[in-house]
Design a protein around this motif. Structure first.
Motif, mmCIF file in Angstrom:
data_model
loop_
_atom_site.group_PDB
_atom_site.id
_atom_site.type_symbol
_atom_site.label_atom_id
_atom_site.label_comp_id
_atom_site.label_asym_id
_atom_site.label_seq_id
_atom_site.Cartn_x
_atom_site.Cartn_y
_atom_site.Cartn_z
ATOM 1 N N ILE A 89 25.513 10.402 24.133
ATOM 2 C CA ILE A 89 24.654 9.262 24.457
ATOM 3 C C ILE A 89 23.388 9.723 25.177
ATOM 4 O O ILE A 89 22.285 9.248 24.892
ATOM 5 N N LEU A 90 23.527 10.681 26.096
ATOM 6 C CA LEU A 90 22.350 11.192 26.789
ATOM 7 C C LEU A 90 21.419 11.923 25.822
ATOM 8 O O LEU A 90 20.196 11.824 25.931
ATOM 9 N N PHE A 91 21.989 12.642 24.873
ATOM 10 C CA PHE A 91 21.161 13.315 23.871
ATOM 11 C C PHE A 91 20.368 12.291 23.064
ATOM 12 O O PHE A 91 19.165 12.467 22.835
ATOM 13 N N ILE A 92 21.027 11.235 22.639
ATOM 14 C CA ILE A 92 20.332 10.205 21.863
ATOM 15 C C ILE A 92 19.236 9.561 22.701
ATOM 16 O O ILE A 92 18.130 9.323 22.218
ATOM 17 N N LEU A 93 19.514 9.312 23.963
ATOM 18 C CA LEU A 93 18.518 8.695 24.841
ATOM 19 C C LEU A 93 17.271 9.554 24.945
ATOM 20 O O LEU A 93 16.154 9.078 24.741
ATOM 21 N N PHE A 94 17.439 10.836 25.232
ATOM 22 C CA PHE A 94 16.272 11.689 25.423
ATOM 23 C C PHE A 94 15.649 12.099 24.092
ATOM 24 O O PHE A 94 14.467 12.428 24.037
ATOM 25 N N ASP A 95 16.402 12.061 23.024
ATOM 26 C CA ASP A 95 15.837 12.296 21.704
ATOM 27 C C ASP A 95 14.931 11.133 21.304
ATOM 28 O O ASP A 95 13.858 11.335 20.729
ATOM 29 N N LEU A 96 15.343 9.923 21.622
ATOM 30 C CA LEU A 96 14.504 8.758 21.340
ATOM 31 C C LEU A 96 13.233 8.771 22.185
ATOM 32 O O LEU A 96 12.190 8.288 21.745
ATOM 33 N N GLU A 97 13.334 9.318 23.371
ATOM 34 C CA GLU A 97 12.135 9.444 24.199
ATOM 35 C C GLU A 97 11.085 10.275 23.471
ATOM 36 O O GLU A 97 9.905 9.895 23.415
ATOM 37 N N ILE A 98 11.486 11.368 22.887
ATOM 38 C CA ILE A 98 10.547 12.206 22.137
ATOM 39 C C ILE A 98 10.025 11.463 20.915
ATOM 40 O O ILE A 98 8.846 11.581 20.561
ATOM 41 N N ALA A 99 10.880 10.688 20.278
ATOM 42 C CA ALA A 99 10.445 9.937 19.101
ATOM 43 C C ALA A 99 9.373 8.918 19.461
ATOM 44 O O ALA A 99 8.518 8.598 18.637
ATOM 45 N N PHE A 100 9.401 8.402 20.679
ATOM 46 C CA PHE A 100 8.362 7.463 21.099
ATOM 47 C C PHE A 100 7.111 8.183 21.614
ATOM 48 O O PHE A 100 6.012 7.640 21.552
ATOM 49 N N LEU A 101 7.276 9.394 22.132
ATOM 50 C CA LEU A 101 6.135 10.100 22.695
ATOM 51 C C LEU A 101 5.263 10.775 21.642
ATOM 52 O O LEU A 101 4.055 10.909 21.834
ATOM 53 N N LEU A 102 5.842 11.211 20.545
ATOM 54 C CA LEU A 102 5.044 11.907 19.537
ATOM 55 C C LEU A 102 3.966 11.019 18.914
ATOM 56 O O LEU A 102 2.813 11.446 18.820
ATOM 57 N N PRO A 103 4.277 9.785 18.494
ATOM 58 C CA PRO A 103 3.191 8.944 17.963
ATOM 59 C C PRO A 103 2.129 8.626 19.023
ATOM 60 O O PRO A 103 0.941 8.536 18.706
ATOM 61 N N TRP A 104 2.566 8.487 20.265
ATOM 62 C CA TRP A 104 1.600 8.228 21.335
ATOM 63 C C TRP A 104 0.664 9.422 21.504
ATOM 64 O O TRP A 104 -0.546 9.253 21.660
ATOM 65 N N ALA A 105 1.208 10.639 21.433
ATOM 66 C CA ALA A 105 0.384 11.827 21.600
ATOM 67 C C ALA A 105 -0.617 11.963 20.459
ATOM 68 O O ALA A 105 -1.754 12.408 20.670
ATOM 69 N N VAL A 106 -0.223 11.576 19.260
ATOM 70 C CA VAL A 106 -1.133 11.650 18.120
ATOM 71 C C VAL A 106 -2.263 10.630 18.264
ATOM 72 O O VAL A 106 -3.420 10.909 17.934
ATOM 73 N N ALA A 107 -1.951 9.459 18.789
ATOM 74 C CA ALA A 107 -2.940 8.383 18.900
ATOM 75 C C ALA A 107 -3.519 8.267 20.309
ATOM 76 O O ALA A 107 -4.005 7.203 20.698
ATOM 77 N N LEU A 108 -3.504 9.340 21.069
ATOM 78 C CA LEU A 108 -3.953 9.278 22.462
ATOM 79 C C LEU A 108 -5.418 8.842 22.574
ATOM 80 O O LEU A 108 -5.774 8.068 23.459
ATOM 81 N N GLN A 109 -6.268 9.294 21.677
ATOM 82 C CA GLN A 109 -7.677 8.918 21.726
ATOM 83 C C GLN A 109 -7.869 7.426 21.457
ATOM 84 O O GLN A 109 -8.769 6.802 22.003
ATOM 85 N N ASP A 110 -7.012 6.858 20.611
ATOM 86 C CA ASP A 110 -7.174 5.450 20.231
ATOM 87 C C ASP A 110 -6.614 4.480 21.262
ATOM 88 O O ASP A 110 -7.110 3.362 21.391
ATOM 89 N N VAL A 111 -5.571 4.867 21.986
ATOM 90 C CA VAL A 111 -4.925 3.917 22.896
ATOM 91 C C VAL A 111 -5.652 3.793 24.221
ATOM 92 O O VAL A 111 -5.502 2.795 24.923
ATOM 93 N N GLY A 112 -6.409 4.805 24.600
ATOM 94 C CA GLY A 112 -7.224 4.727 25.807
ATOM 95 C C GLY A 112 -6.403 4.756 27.087
ATOM 96 O O GLY A 112 -5.252 5.180 27.132
ATOM 97 N N LEU A 113 -7.018 4.257 28.138
ATOM 98 C CA LEU A 113 -6.402 4.286 29.467
ATOM 99 C C LEU A 113 -5.184 3.370 29.544
ATOM 100 O O LEU A 113 -4.189 3.718 30.185
#
Length: 119
Positions: free
Chosen positions: A66-90
């Motif tokens: 369960i902890l693996f799934i939790l922290f794996d999902l964290e990465i799944a949410f962070l990767l799209p954010w990192a790609v779109a960092l310029q677009d999302v702004g502050l």
């Protein structure tokens, strides 16, 4: 209603079943079945093999999964954010900081409760 229109669908279903079931049947029929002590020895599960598949497991295996799934999902949410960092702004940056803060609080809680200790 013309049933000839459904022939491609029927062929698709038959080919799909053959591709899915065929290798399983071939493996069962042609594959060797020679169990020995080495094959029945413990492998990654940490305890001796036994006959009853419904035996009790240590809850730590489930907790780690369960902890693996939790922290794996964290990465799944962070990767799209990192790609779109310029677009999302502050605003997007602050939202991710809040998201990470909540996850860090959960991680510290699990750590303090001893969920990450393996003894």
């Amino acid at each position: 209603m013309n049933l000839d229109q459904y022939l491609p669908v029927l062929l698709f279903i038959i080919v799909g079943m053959a591709v899915g079931i065929g290798p399983l049947v071939l493996g069962y029929v042609l594959g060797p079945n020679r169990p020995d002590d080495a094959k029945n020895s413990p492998y990654e599960c940490g305890f001796e093999a036994f006959d009853d598949a419904r035996g009790k497991f240590d809850v730590r295996y489930y907790l780690v999964a369960i902890l693996f799934i939790l922290f794996d999902l964290e990465i799944a949410f962070l990767l799209p954010w990192a790609v779109a960092l310029q677009d999302v702004g502050l605003a997007g940056f602050i939202a991710v900081l809040i998201f990470l803060a909540v996850l860090v609080v959960g991680f510290v809680y699990e750590w303090k409760k001893g969920a990450l200790d393996w003894e």
